[in-house]
Design an enzyme around this catalytic site. Sequence first.
Site, short mmCIF file in Angstrom:
data_model
loop_
_atom_site.label_atom_id
_atom_site.label_comp_id
_atom_site.label_asym_id
_atom_site.label_seq_id
_atom_site.Cartn_x
_atom_site.Cartn_y
_atom_site.Cartn_z
N GLY A 326 0.83 -1.20 0.00
CA GLY A 326 0.00 0.00 0.00
C GLY A 326 0.87 1.25 0.00
N SER A 327 0.39 2.30 0.62
CA SER A 327 1.05 3.61 0.55
C SER A 327 2.36 3.70 1.29
CB SER A 327 0.10 4.68 1.10
OG SER A 327 -1.14 4.59 0.45
#
Lengths: 618, 382
Positions: A326-327
Amino acid sequence: MQSTNPIQRNKMKLNRRFSQRLIILIASMALLTLILIGRLFFLQVIRHENYTNQSQSNLLNIIPSAPSRGLITDRNKYFLAKNIPTYTLSLMSAGKDLLHDKITAIRHFIPISDKEELRFFRMLPHYRLYQPIPLKTHLTNVQLARYYVNRYRLSGTYIQSQMMRTYPEGDVTGPLIGYVGRINNHEANQINMNNYGAQPVIGKAGVEKQYEQLLHGESGHNELEINAKGEITQTLAKTPAKDGSTLTLTLDIKLQRLAQRILGKDTGAIVMLDPNNGDILAMASRPTYDNNLFSGGISHNDYQHLLNADGHPLFNRILQGQFAPGSTIKPFIALAALDKNIITTNTTVYDPGWFRIKGTKHIYHDWHLTGHGWVNVVKAIKLSCDVFFYHLVQLMGIHKLDDALNPFGFGQPTGVDLPREHAGLLPSPSWKKQTHGQIWFTGDTIETGIGQGFFLVTPLQLASAIASIATHGKRVVPHVLKSHTTPDGSIHLFEPKQLSPVILKHAWVWDTVIKAMQQVVEPKLHGTGHYFGSHRGFTVAGKTGTAQVYGHTRDEDRTRRNIPKHLRNNHWFVAFAPVKHPKVAVVVVIEHNAWADKKAGQLLRAYFAEHSHHEATS
Amino acid sequence: MKQSSSHSSFNRSFKKSHSRKSWWRHFLKRWHLDPLLSGLLLLLSAIGCVILYSASDMDKHMVMHQLAHIGLAWAVLIAIAQVPPQQLKQWAPLLYALGIILLLAVLFVGHVDNGARRWLNLGGFHLQPSELMKLFTPMMLAFHFDQIKRIPSARDNIIACILIAIPTVLTMKQPDLGTAIIIASSALWVFFLSGLSRRTLLFASGASIVAIPFSWHFLHSYQKARIMTFLNPETDPLGNGYHIIQSKIAIGSGGFLGKGWLHGTQSHLNFLPEHTTDFIFSVFSEEWGLIGSILLIALFFAIFYRCMVTAQHQKDHFSRLLCAALATSFLFAALVNMGMVTGLLPVVGVPLPFISYGGSVMLSQAASFAMIMSMRAHKRMW
């Protein structure tokens, strides 16, 4: 002088015949005697060596003596694995009826279940006469005392003691320490079985498996002279066993317990390490298992239960769990982009809440429905702006993206000193061609750029990579062994392996990205990690991450929409602290639930509360 | 001066030893004992005690018992040696009949020991009639062939066969195969020496080969098992084959010089069965090696040979037959025992004369040598 007297003639004939026969008899007896001597010559001279060997093997009994398995402690010498004696009641092999009577006699003092009796008689045919066969294992102290008091009534019974592995922390350290078990055929082919004669037990998982050679030590043996009944008449030679080394791990049991407690009922993992030397201070994985279950030989049912349990407790998520990052990947991309002058700190992008590759119809959403407006790189990290990074990675392309992420160790095992580590996956066009037989699309780059799509990391990989940011590019292989102490008391320190560092042309890039990461935990600045909570007394840089498990909006987690648990997003939080001279790097991943930032905050606060106190006192 | 003194001392010692020698020579002659044979037998008994001390695991008590047996045996020997052969000849049929009655008594009222009915309990004294028959049967046979005074006819031979068969079968019934074999063989030597024609001998050996498969049915199951084990001991290494395998290991591991007295591992750690009785030769052979074994066998042979020479000089047919038969019987028992423990013969339970622990066998052996000595001493008298 011919005698005609028939009696006289007869007598002479008899005499002659007697003399003849007497000589024949002497000769045949001499022949038989010679045959006997020949036989003795055959046995005592020709076959002498063979019979000498047989005579030796008759009286020699080599009993292996087991080395004591090495202990395992945490960094502060707190025991994580010990040996305790257990006692087994054994019965000498004999006739069935006699054994039945004896078991009945034993039952007056010590309860023997029908199951134990059944198992005993099943094993009976596999033992030779006068060999002790285990009847009841793991006697309690009370049972042991009762046995010794009534021993005189229980002839042909024995108490055998064995060392059993015990883990004081049980499920807190379960997947990390691992467990020991009986050697299977596969393992038997890889080890020197002579060294395992006395106690055929080997490390099966975790530290127990990784450091089997150090922990096991060397088996010794006693050469005993035995008589025909199998009784020992004297000890001829003794080679004492060499005990295993005591392992000191880098783990801090207080942090480990806290990490397990913080995870609570959530499925997930927390790993905390020292970015300077790679010491793993805590590695918690939930659900977990109690490795003490394996020590006395786990039952088939218990093992099947563990194998099939929800969330796979036998699985150490720290190095075997592969998740989309993810981020959390954004700071790494930002570092490369700034260093290679693809963007500057002033480069801004307008985020309307969505992004579309030119010439296609597919829309990539930002996690924030209405977008963040004009965004630069610092703000993009702080707010975890997706649209900024969509633009950026489109500009970079997959090759530059991979070049940016590779040096941090993504897609490769970290080389941690624990067995069965998984490598994660850093996707590339050639990889996609090979495995999927498809060409690489720009869309794949976009997804990789926000840590989605094919991209997979293990929590340990991410922790190692974050540690590299904390130390401005230094790369140390994470490890759990701090030192080992051999039985003679000499201490051997573990040398952490240094990897080639990540080198940036512009040193200020580190500071820029780290500063942006510091803002992530600031509620006043609307950082995405503001649930981290207070960080009074220490500085911290972090980054949130949300990895979609199923395609829906990524702000679902704090809504009240009714989404099935197993389809909810995984949440990450990565951090290191203090910012100037980092002491710890933390990665928290929670499957299908939020609050990774909050949990990281709890752990770091506890760490600094403890360590600032230490510094004050010392 | 010096020379003369040494010369005189030599003279003195010579005279002294000569006078002592003549003293015990005189004693032996007075009691009709053969000096050479007595010496050889005493030597054998002494060796037996030395072996027994090791075989019994240094059990002085057992050695004392054996010494008592030896003492008793010599008393019996000296007593019987005073009986002239003529007297023995006269008593032969009577003794034989008595022996048969005792054997029958054993079958009905005998004392059971180890599954065999061998003993008669005569008020605290245990009598084993089959041991007596080892002597009485050859005596009867010698008497039989002496009486006919001619080359025996077919009828004579058949009677002889029956005379052998009765005690043999009765002893086998006890069951005691080992003693039965010794009884039958001791009588067979008489048979052989008394002048069977070559044709009869060939026929008899042929018949006995044919009879072997049939006689199988008369054996007890444990005897069959022993023979099967003898043929292939390795098929049952922990059961019936165990004894013979362990015995071969003991002997084989002894090697050329042996492990040394009291240092035999096979016997001292109890791997050897019956190591004070039937398997005592294995103990000896393990500790004294091939050299010791050959010397012991030579001693047995020397005793046998001395008796055979005595037999050769006998004028009386009964005497020479009995003398040769008893001597051959003695060596034969020793050879069967040693053949048995070396795996040449099946284990049939024949003790090693004068070496194995036990009183009965010692007494019957002493009695047979007493008769031989009596014949040697009395031959001039008739």
